[in-house]
Motif scaffolding. Structure first.
Motif, mmCIF file in Angstrom:
data_model
loop_
_atom_site.group_PDB
_atom_site.id
_atom_site.type_symbol
_atom_site.label_atom_id
_atom_site.label_comp_id
_atom_site.label_asym_id
_atom_site.label_seq_id
_atom_site.Cartn_x
_atom_site.Cartn_y
_atom_site.Cartn_z
ATOM 1 N N GLU A 69 0.852 -1.193 0.000
ATOM 2 C CA GLU A 69 0.000 0.000 0.000
ATOM 3 C C GLU A 69 0.882 1.235 0.000
ATOM 4 O O GLU A 69 1.570 1.516 0.970
ATOM 5 C CB GLU A 69 -0.874 0.015 1.258
ATOM 6 N N THR A 158 5.559 -7.544 3.684
ATOM 7 C CA THR A 158 4.423 -7.258 2.799
ATOM 8 C C THR A 158 4.227 -8.378 1.766
ATOM 9 O O THR A 158 3.117 -8.607 1.323
ATOM 10 C CB THR A 158 4.582 -5.893 2.104
ATOM 11 N N LYS A 165 -0.889 -15.830 9.034
ATOM 12 C CA LYS A 165 -2.194 -15.617 9.659
ATOM 13 C C LYS A 165 -2.260 -16.467 10.929
ATOM 14 O O LYS A 165 -1.851 -17.642 10.912
ATOM 15 C CB LYS A 165 -3.268 -16.054 8.655
ATOM 16 N N LEU A 183 2.228 -3.621 9.959
ATOM 17 C CA LEU A 183 0.810 -3.325 9.692
ATOM 18 C C LEU A 183 0.204 -4.357 8.736
ATOM 19 O O LEU A 183 -0.942 -4.777 8.904
ATOM 20 C CB LEU A 183 0.657 -1.902 9.130
ATOM 21 N N ALA A 184 1.001 -4.797 7.749
ATOM 22 C CA ALA A 184 0.495 -5.810 6.808
ATOM 23 C C ALA A 184 0.204 -7.120 7.543
ATOM 24 O O ALA A 184 -0.802 -7.779 7.289
ATOM 25 C CB ALA A 184 1.514 -6.043 5.690
ATOM 26 N N SER A 186 -0.533 -7.381 10.685
ATOM 27 C CA SER A 186 -1.718 -7.119 11.499
ATOM 28 C C SER A 186 -2.974 -7.260 10.638
ATOM 29 O O SER A 186 -3.953 -7.895 11.046
ATOM 30 C CB SER A 186 -1.602 -5.704 12.089
ATOM 31 N N ASP A 187 -2.923 -6.726 9.423
ATOM 32 C CA ASP A 187 -4.078 -6.788 8.504
ATOM 33 C C ASP A 187 -4.476 -8.223 8.168
ATOM 34 O O ASP A 187 -5.654 -8.525 8.064
ATOM 35 C CB ASP A 187 -3.759 -6.064 7.181
ATOM 36 N N ARG A 211 -0.512 4.357 13.880
ATOM 37 C CA ARG A 211 -1.388 3.259 13.441
ATOM 38 C C ARG A 211 -1.060 1.962 14.175
ATOM 39 O O ARG A 211 -1.955 1.236 14.585
ATOM 40 C CB ARG A 211 -1.231 3.029 11.935
ATOM 41 N N ARG A 215 -3.301 -0.796 16.853
ATOM 42 C CA ARG A 215 -3.606 -2.212 16.560
ATOM 43 C C ARG A 215 -3.412 -3.052 17.815
ATOM 44 O O ARG A 215 -2.316 -3.028 18.396
ATOM 45 C CB ARG A 215 -2.682 -2.755 15.453
#
Ligand code: FAD
Length: 333
Positions: A69, A158, A165, A183-184, A186-187, A211, A215
Motif C-alpha cells: 500500500e 508485505t 495468519k 501493519l500488513a 496485522s491486517d 497506526r 492495533r
C-alpha cells in the motif's frame, strides 16, 4: 517464498529482436539498468525524447514492487507497488522503450566509447548507461537465520504476511519497511506481532507508529536485538542479546537495503559512503555513465529512500544522458 511472483515474464523481446540477440548484440542509444521507479522514470523521459532505449531489470518494480500500500505517491490516494510499476511500464513502452527481464552480469566499455551489456537475456551495445540498480535486503547475520530462510525467516513482510495468519512473529527494524510490514501482518490477522527496534526509538514516519499503536495485535519493543533464531523444522524461538526470548513462528528482517553497486564498481564508477557518487546532473565520474535512485550519493539519508526521490533522480539522469547523446551526435558531424 519471497518475491517469485514479482519476477516478470521470462522474455519480453519481440520475435525479430530475439533473432538479433542470437546473431549478435542489439544496438540502442541508451541502456538503463533497473526496473524500479528511478529506472522506469528515466526510461519515460529518454524514450519520449526520441532516443532508443533498452531497459533491463530483474525484480519487477524493484523495491517499490514489494510495497502493498503506497499512499505517499502524488496523484494516488492508495496504490500497490506492483500496480504503480504496471502503470509506469505501460507508459514507457508506449514511447518505445524495450523492457527486458533479466540479470545484467557485466557492463564493459568498448574501444569506440560505447558500452557492452551482457545479461542472461542477451547482449546489448549502447552509447550511454543509466544505473538505477537500487538495493537488496540486508541480513541480520545471526545464527539460525540462513537455516530458516523459507521456513519462517523472511525479508519482506508485505510479500509473505499471508503465510503468517494466526501466527506469532517478530519484525526486526525501525524504518518504514518494518512499520508497513508490521501493519500488513496485522491486517492479515497474525496473532501477535512483536515489532522490535534495536534502539530506543523508531525511524519511520510518525503516522505508521500511531497506526501500529492502535492495533491490538502489535506490540512495540525497544532495545531488542536478535541474537539467535532457534527451531527444529521451522522457527520456534528468538533469543535477544539482552538475554530475553520469545516463542515465535516467524521472523521478518526489515533492516534496510544494501546498495547494488557491483556493476558500477566494475565499470570504474567512484563510490561515496558505499553509494554511486553523482554530480547535480546525475553524472558519475565515467563519461557516459549516469546513476539514479536509492543507489546514489544524493540519497545518503535512509529516510529519503522514497519513490518520489527516485523518480526525481530518474528524470535528472535521463536529461543528462539525452544531453550527452546529443553531444556525441554533434561531435560526429
Ligand atoms: C517493503 C517496502 C515498502 C516501501 N514502501 C514505500 C512507500 O510506501 N512509499 C515510498 O515512497 N517508498 C517506499 N519504499 C521505498 C521505495 O520502494 C524505494 O525507495 C524505491 O523503490 C527505490 O527505487 P530505485 O528505482 O532507486 O531502486 P529499486 O526499486 O531498488 O530498483 C532497482 C532495480 O534494479 C534492478 N537490478 C539491480 N541489479 C541488477 C542487475 N545486476 N541486473 C538487472 N537488474 C538489476 C532490480 O532488479 C530492480 O528492478 C518501500 C520499500 C520497501 C522495501
Amino acid at each position: 517464498m519471497i518475491n517469485m511472483l514479482l519476477l516478470g515474464p521470462t522474455e519480453d523481446l519481440e520475435e525479430e529482436e530475439e533473432k538479433d540477440v542470437k546473431s549478435g548484440p542489439i544496438e540502442k542509444d541508451l541502456g538503463i539498468i533497473g526496473l524500479g521507479p528511478a529506472g522506469l522514470t528515466a526510461a519515460l523521459y529518454a524514450s519520449r525524447s526520441g532516443i532508443s532505449v533498452i531497459e533491463l531489470g530483474l525484480e519487477y518494480g524493484g523495491q517499490m514492487g514489494l510495497a502493498m500500500e503506497i499512499e505517499n505517491y502524488p496523484g494516488f490516494e492508495m496504490i500497490s507497488g506492483i500496480e504503480l510499476a504496471d502503470k509506469m511500464k505501460a507508459q514507457v513502452e508506449k514511447f518505445g522503450t524495450k523492457v527486458v527481464y533479466g540479470e545484467v552480469a557485466t557492463i564493459d566499455k568498448v574501444d569506440d566509447g560505447r558500452f557492452h551489456i551482457k545479461s542472461d537475456m542477451g547482449e546489448f551495445i549502447v552509447k550511454a548507461i543509466i544505473l538505477a540498480t537500487g538495493g537488496r535486503h540486508r541480513e541480520l547475520g545471526v545464527p539460525g537465520e540462513k537455516e530458516f530462510i523459507g521456513r519462517g525467516m523472511s525479508y519482506c513482510a508485505t510479500c509473505d504476511a499471508a503465510f503468517f495468519k494466526e501466527k506469532t512473529v517478530v519484525v526486526a527494524g525501525s524504518g518504514d519497511a518494518a512499520a508497513t510490514g508490521s501493519l500488513a501482518l496485522s491486517d492479515v490477522g497474525s496473532k501477535r506481532i512483536y515489532w522490535t527496534s534495536r534502539s530506543d526509538y523508531l525511524k519511520c514516519e510518525k503516522i505508521y507508529i500511531d497506526r501500529a499503536k492502535d492495533r491490538e495485535n502489535i506490540t512495540i519493543l525497544y532495545n531488542k536485538q536478535i541474537a539467535e533464531i532457534k527451531g527444529t523444522n521451522t522457527i520456534e524461538e528468538v533469543l535477544f542479546s539482552d538475554g530475553t526470548s520469545l516463542k515465535v513462528d516467524g521472523v521478518f528482517a526489515e533492516i534496510g537495503a544494501i546498495p547494488n553497486v557491483e556493476l558500477a564498481v566494475a565499470l570504474g564508477v567512484e563510490l561515496e559512503e558505499g553509494l554511486m557518487k553523482i554530480d547535480d546532473d546525475c553524472r558519475t565520474n565515467v563519461a557516459g555513465v549516469f546513476a539514479a535512485g536509492d543507489v546514489t550519493s544524493k540519497i545518503v539519508n535512509p529516510l529519503m529512500r522514497q519513490i518520489t526521490t527516485s523518480t526525481g533522480l530518474g528524470t535528472i539522469a535521463a536529461l543528462g544522458a539525452i544531453e550527452y547523446l546529443q553531444g556525441l551526435k554533434t561531435k560526429q558531424h
